[in-house]
Motif scaffolding. Sequence first.
Motif, mmCIF file in Angstrom:
data_model
loop_
_atom_site.group_PDB
_atom_site.id
_atom_site.type_symbol
_atom_site.label_atom_id
_atom_site.label_comp_id
_atom_site.label_asym_id
_atom_site.label_seq_id
_atom_site.Cartn_x
_atom_site.Cartn_y
_atom_site.Cartn_z
ATOM 1 N N PHE A 129 -8.390 0.087 2.927
ATOM 2 C CA PHE A 129 -8.985 1.178 2.385
ATOM 3 C C PHE A 129 -10.000 0.775 1.247
ATOM 4 O O PHE A 129 -10.641 1.473 0.729
ATOM 5 C CB PHE A 129 -8.025 2.073 1.710
ATOM 6 N N GLN A 146 0.842 -1.237 -0.057
ATOM 7 C CA GLN A 146 0.016 0.085 -0.007
ATOM 8 C C GLN A 146 0.935 1.460 -0.063
ATOM 9 O O GLN A 146 1.322 1.511 0.945
ATOM 10 C CB GLN A 146 -0.929 -0.011 1.306
ATOM 11 N N HIS A 170 -8.687 -0.152 -1.883
ATOM 12 C CA HIS A 170 -8.444 0.511 -3.001
ATOM 13 C C HIS A 170 -7.873 -0.529 -4.059
ATOM 14 O O HIS A 170 -7.383 -1.705 -3.718
ATOM 15 C CB HIS A 170 -7.075 1.484 -2.882
ATOM 16 N N SER A 202 -8.647 5.749 -5.082
ATOM 17 C CA SER A 202 -9.875 6.064 -4.000
ATOM 18 C C SER A 202 -10.921 6.669 -4.594
ATOM 19 O O SER A 202 -10.810 7.365 -5.762
ATOM 20 C CB SER A 202 -9.024 7.105 -3.121
#
Length: 522
Positions: free
Chosen positions: A469, A274, A471, A442
Amino acid sequence: MFAWAAALLVGWLWRRSDLPGWNLCLRIPAQSAALVGGVLLATAYALFSGWGVPAQRTVCMLATMALLRLGARHWPWPHVWLLACAVVVAADPWALMQPGFWLSFVAVGVLFAAGSAEAQAGTRGLGSRVLAAAREQWTVTVALTPLTLLLFGQVSLVGLLANAVAIPWVTLVVTPLAMLGVLVPALWDAAALALHGLGMYLQWLAGWPLASVSMPAPAWWAGAAAVAGGAMLVLRLPWRMRVLGLPFIIPALLWQPARPAAGQFELLAADVGQGNAVIVRTARHTLVYDAGPRFSRETDAGHRVLVPLLRAGGDTVNTVMLSHRDADHTGGAPAVLAMQPQALLHSSLEDGHELLASRQARRCEAGQQWEWDGVVFRVLQPEAAAYGAGAKSNGMSCVLTVSAGKAVALLPGDIEEPQEQQLLRQGTGLKADFLLVPHHGSKTSSTPAFIDAVRPDIALVQAGYRNRFGHPAEVVAQRYRQRGIRLAETAGCGAARWSSAEPHALSCHRAEARRYWHHRFP
């Protein structure tokens, strides 16, 4: 050493088992009991110490030799060596992927192949013992230097001096004190003090100029030839035959990886999980755009990924550009900057940031432009007025375009919708063949208008596998796919390579170098 001490103790106790009904020597000879006890206790010690590959190799060797001796058999050393290799691989197939496996087994194999005459000479006196130990260390150093270059991309020039002290010191001082500490705990302090003194010596050696030399990682055939050449130099052969190993080593020492032609460039998006980390190479220059995340207090993407990549490619970094201050973009920067002290730091970091304390730095501002080897680098954001205006960290991302003729790559950092709209209002041409997807895909980025303005052939998401997240967001991924844009993710692709010479192609490392996986990734 532990097996030897344990065997002595077991044999001593076994011979004194003369109590009524306990005369064990009448049932099992003391030599056999000592052999089995030494191996079993050494195995327990190896398990307690973590069961690393060197420990596995030692236990397998001891067990093999013990079984052969108990069976009154004498195998040639290659058979014993190969059997130990097979047992370790059968127990842990992933050991083949560990440098320690190759280093430990090659070292033992070379010592066997070089012959035991020198070791036997050590029985004649202290001087002969020291000379035999020095010869063994020299043999291992010469033989393992090409393998070390192949595995790590660097060679230590002080390794022989380090091992000449470290091996006997650890074997004869540190390890016995640590073992005896079980009985007398105060000896553990003495062991720690001895180890501290060794550490000071090793740090002194590491501080020497040219203590280690980094070289580009050679092709597999050049590395294999160098390893064979190193082995030839130490085998029990006439010197006229030994020197024939030198030509085998030369290709690995002179190896230089191919670089883009003048007027072209290539991008290597590293697989750092990430975070962002992209290496941009031209004919004679290298730029690192972001440096990936920090994984823990002990390690980061710089140490684990970027430094080895740069060393393997023989890169001298001219500029490190950190798009903004977030940890998934700057976590590996200290390691990269320490490895590349000549590199210019180009960033949007705020004044007083720790990375600016001891490094020549330049602030990213829209309008900056330079050219390397016919390739143009241009900064589109942030505006100079944005500094000090309290903008969010993502909004201060350095947006960089790299262009060679009609081939263009756009690296936007973590910009979000407001920054994308600002780029559209600037009227600057955003068309690019390659796009590093903003903010890892995002929902706050990759607006339809921005994607339509860039119209990339390839869009790459640098994000961790199953990251927390989410993503890239599915709605964002659909925007790219609906427009016929190839969307790749480093989570599946691994390291991704794109070249301005072939703007419609993206090379995924996992698809090109598959070993234990069977699915091709997009």
